[in-house]
Design an enzyme around this catalytic site. Structure first.
Site, PDB file in Angstrom:
ATOM      1  CB  ILE A 147      -0.938  -0.006   1.220  1.00  0.00           C
ATOM      2  CG1 ILE A 147      -1.929  -1.176   1.095  1.00  0.00           C
ATOM      3  CG2 ILE A 147      -1.679   1.312   1.342  1.00  0.00           C
ATOM      4  CD1 ILE A 147      -2.841  -1.355   2.277  1.00  0.00           C
ATOM      5  CB  CYS A 148       0.860   4.319   0.082  1.00  0.00           C
ATOM      6  SG  CYS A 148       1.384   6.025  -0.113  1.00  0.00           S
ATOM      7  CD  GLN A 149       7.646   4.921   2.322  1.00  0.00           C
ATOM      8  OE1 GLN A 149       6.964   4.899   3.356  1.00  0.00           O
ATOM      9  NE2 GLN A 149       8.834   5.472   2.279  1.00  0.00           N
ATOM     10  N   GLY A 151       3.682  -0.206  -1.279  1.00  0.00           N
ATOM     11  CA  GLY A 151       3.521  -0.779  -2.613  1.00  0.00           C
ATOM     12  C   GLY A 151       4.813  -0.660  -3.407  1.00  0.00           C
ATOM     13  CG  MET A 171      -4.608  -1.653  -2.794  1.00  0.00           C
ATOM     14  SD  MET A 171      -5.480  -2.035  -1.271  1.00  0.00           S
ATOM     15  CE  MET A 171      -6.623  -0.678  -1.173  1.00  0.00           C
TER      16      MET A 171
END
Lengths: 356, 445
Positions: A147-149, A151, A171
């Site tokens: 997720i985000c970083q 990811g 994501m």
């Protein structure tokens, strides 16, 4: 020809007085509201190292999925966003669909963690967490949900260790950091990150928060709180607001060296897509990502613009690439009503098709 | 709202504005220690202070709410004031009203003091009192000629305290440069606000059609926020902003860094550990952890591979040794009693050995030698000791059988030697028939 403003003076006064009353009530209500809680799903610790803990979430029924999912969250916020409350929980929704869900909680780095590098995080912490989950579940490869970083970290890990990742889900993950809508990236380009980290050591969470708030300064610093006055008589809504507020400002400091490298190589150098990214001694090539990839991004994301995410398909080596554009923002993708319906289903169904 | 002047309408506005202001004043006076408030916002200050008393889990949220409400109240107040003072009816200068509302000196968040600029000041204050006071002490007045000031600060230094003086001059130059960058940043924020007003006017113009008009103070405020954010985003995404922002961050870091340097110098003089020293230790420790882990991983992997290889070889040789032992057992030559007895016991001993002895130890030739040497060379004196010796002999025999050495070929002869040495050949022969039975039954099982 009519004027643009048609404010009835009597109604305007009434509105002003109502605001005044609401504010008085708001302050009183807030003063008496208890602290809010989050993280609703029961969980157990399965691995611990330094400040990192890997949790396994316990569903109401045993998982039906053979391969577990390990959620790799960003370092810049706390991971309980994925399990915020009873009716807003990505974790709960995945469990109810039979998935076996694990999560890395990075903890709160302090000055002892100042020298942790991206290599320590990706080839160290993530690699050992993946190994622990794989060993516990008796599989060789697991599903990774970044997720985000987190990811971006998951992309690096999957590229360097494709033998350990069965399916990769990203994501709201930035991939191309140099798209024109990326305000955060633009701000970092002229920063002397060496001077920044050498001076600050670990990057204070408050400074990071200020930076995020400055992306939409009036909306996030002012309008949001004016809106708060409208929901004060609704206990549930008020608690939702406070829970979110708590999450926003509950940010860990950033380990200096990892921050330095992330800004230099990802934000400034855009090496994830341009090439030349090295984690430790190993070079990262997105083309080495050969397992199936599901990329979920938010169309109204102000932190990670969709343009930064949607290019992933052009760079990965897999032939099995799927992307889902979610109608919502960076936070809404976890907590909105639509997100509860759409996102866990999309993930579960995509995984189910690749379960064999 | 009609597009023609309406004196009645204006009268109503003026009356309402007065009523509104009075209402705020009353509210302000309803809390303890009411001030001589003449505007809406002092009431917020008092509420804020009142609410801050006593324990509350939401103190920070209250603080943010009060800050925002102050601006919003000022905005509403300014709209009333503007409407009251302006006789032009619908052609009211709404833009000015906004500007006045948010630039009200009694609010902490006026429009021209953009939240982003305020955030930077707060960030600067996060360096702690040392940084804040240091920066404040070196801050030049806004009207000062900063480049002239910098020239003076670059004068050469002399004397025994030359280095220290140089440091102070550098720090002062850095502070002046930070001020310069802050001025550039504030100018850009002003530009963002102006652009926001332009967009706001455009948005208002779009709402002149019936059904699209703004009908409440809140709707007007929300419209302004949309416009202000759009204006800000245009500026914040520009190349100019990128350069100014980077320069501001770097300038602030230089001031902080020089401030830290001064503190370190002081700490070193009084014998206190410095941040640099602690950093250095932390860096070395982390490097050491990495090294240890890397070594651990490598050596473990290597050791496991070596052990697997040895184990495979060992398994092959053990089978071979077992075949030899069975061949010896099948020969008609009379076996020493104890050697055959151990055939049964050996099964147990072998299991125990497998459980207890690390694989590496089994493969170690020195250990094998040691195992062989456990066989007694003297006759045991008591019955208990004899029993123990018999067990030892059994274990030794088994170990010898398992040992992947050429000695395993002489398995039978070595067993016989051990048995003779410890028990004596005659006793062994006397028990021979019984033992054979046991051996057979064990085999049958």
């Amino acid at each position: 020809m009519m004027g643009p403003i048609k404010i009835d003076p009597v109604r305007a006064l009434e509105e002003a007085l109502t605001t005044q009353r609401k504010l008085a009530a708001a302050l009183q209500t807030l003063r008496n509201v208890d602290d809010v809680h989050f993280g609703v799903t029961d969980k157990e610790e399965v691995y611990r190292e330094d400040k990192l803990v890997v949790y396994r979430f316990k569903g109401d029924k045993p998982p039906t999925a053979k391969v577990p999912i390990l959620i790799v969250y960003a370092l810049v916020n706390r991971p309980y966003m994925v399990d915020l409350q009873e009716d807003r929980s990505l974790v709960k929704n995945l469990l109810s669909r039979g998935e076996d869900v694990y999560l890395i909680d990075w903890g709160y780095p302090d000055r002892a963690d100042r020298w942790l590098t991206l290599d320590d995080y990706i080839n160290g912490y993530i690699a050992r967490s993946v190994a622990a989950v794989a060993k516990r579940t008796g599989v060789k490869k697991i599903n990774l949900l970044g997720i985000c970083q987190g990811g971006a970290f998951s992309l690096c890990f999957a590229a360097m260790h494709p033998d350990k990742v069965k399916n990769l889900i990203t994501m709201v993950t930035p991939v191309d950091f140099h798209t024109p809508e990326n305000m955060l990236s633009s701000w970092t380009r002229e920063m002397d990150v060496d001077l920044f980290v050498d001076t600050l050591g670990n990057v204070p969470a408050d400074l990071m928060n200020q930076c995020y708030l400055m992306l939409k300064p009036i909306r996030l610093n002012q309008q949001k709180y004016i809106g708060l006055m409208d929901i004060l008589d609704d206990k549930v809504e008020l608690e939702n607001f406070l829970r979110m507020e708590k999450w926003i400002f509950d940010s860990p400091d950033q380990a200096g060296e990892a921050f330095r490298q992330f800004i230099k190589d990802f934000y400034q150098g855009n090496k994830l897509v341009k090439g030349g990214l090295k984690i430790g001694t190993q070079e990262v090539h997105l083309g080495d990502i050969t397992m199936p990839v599901l990329n979920v991004f938010a169309e109204q994301d102000h932190l990670v613009p969709p343009s930064a995410s949607r290019v992933l398909g052009e760079h990965v080596g897999t032939k099995d690439y799927t992307q889902v554009a979610f109608r919502g923002g960076h936070i809404g993708i976890y907590v909105s009503g639509r997100a509860q319906r759409e996102v866990p289903s999309a993930i579960h169904e995509w995984l189910a098709k690749r379960a064999s | 709202m009609a597009d023609t002047p309406n004196p009645d309408w204006m009268n109503q506005w003026q009356a309402l504005a007065r009523q509104y202001a009075n209402n705020w004043q009353n509210a302000a006076q309803s809390v303890p220690a009411a001030s001589q408030a003449h505007s809406a916002t002092p009431g917020f200050e008092q509420w804020s202070q009142l609410m801050a008393r006593g324990p509350s889990s939401q103190g920070e949220t209250i603080e943010r709410l009060v800050g925002s409400a102050k601006s919003y109240a000022a905005y509403m107040q300014s709209l009333f004031a503007t409407a009251s003072a302006n006789p032009q009816g619908s052609n009211l200068p709404w833009g000015n009203a906004f500007a006045q509302g948010f630039a009200n000196p009694s609010t902490s968040s006026p429009l021209f003091e953009h939240p982003a600029a305020r955030a930077w000041r707060e960030m600067a204050a996060q360096g702690g009192p040392d940084f804040a006071s240091f920066a404040a002490s070196l801050q030049a007045p806004p009207t000062a000629d900063l480049s002239e000031l910098k020239t003076w600060l670059k004068l050469p230094t002399f004397g025994s305290s030359r280095e220290q003086q140089e440091h102070y001059q550098k720090a002062a130059v850095a502070a002046v440069e930070y001020q310069e960058q802050m001025n550039r940043y504030n100018a850009l924020m002003m530009k963002a606000s102006q652009r926001g007003f332009e967009l706001f006017e455009g948005k208002l113009a779009e709402r002149e059609q019936p059904g699209r008009q703004v009908e409440s103070l809140r709707a007007l405020y929300d419209l302004w926020v949309d416009a202000a954010e759009e204006g800000y985003a245009e500026i914040a995404l520009s190349i100019e902003f990128r350069e100014v922002y980077g320069a501001l961050v770097n300038a602030q870091m230089r001031v902080r860094s020089l401030s830290q340097h001064g503190i370190e110098h002081f700490c070193a003089e009084v014998g206190m550990p410095t941040r640099s020293e602690v950093n250095s230790i932390g860096e070395r420790l982390q490097a050491l952890r990495r090294e240890v882990r890397a070594r651990g991983d490598d050596s473990l992997a290597g050791e496991i591979a070596a052990l697997r290889e040895e184990f495979a070889a060992f398994k092959g040789k053990r089978k071979s040794a077992q075949r030899d032992a069975e061949a010896v057992e099948r020969t008609p030559v009379a076996m020493p009693r104890k050697a055959t007895v151990t055939g049964k016991r050996a099964t147990k001993s072998k299991t125990e050995a497998t459980k207890k002895v690390p694989v590496a130890a089994k493969a170690d030739p020195s250990k094998k030698k040691a195992t062989k040497q456990t066989a007694p060379t003297k006759r045991p004196r008591s019955a208990t000791t004899k029993k123990a010796m018999r067990r030892n002999t059994a274990a030794s025999a088994q170990a010898a059988a398992e040992a992947p050495t050429p000695g395993s070929r002489n398995f039978a002869s070595r067993i016989a030697k051990f048995a003779n040495a410890s028990l004596g050949t005659s006793r062994a022969r006397a028990r021979q028939p019984e033992q054979r039975t046991k051996s057979r039954s064990a085999k049958a099982r």
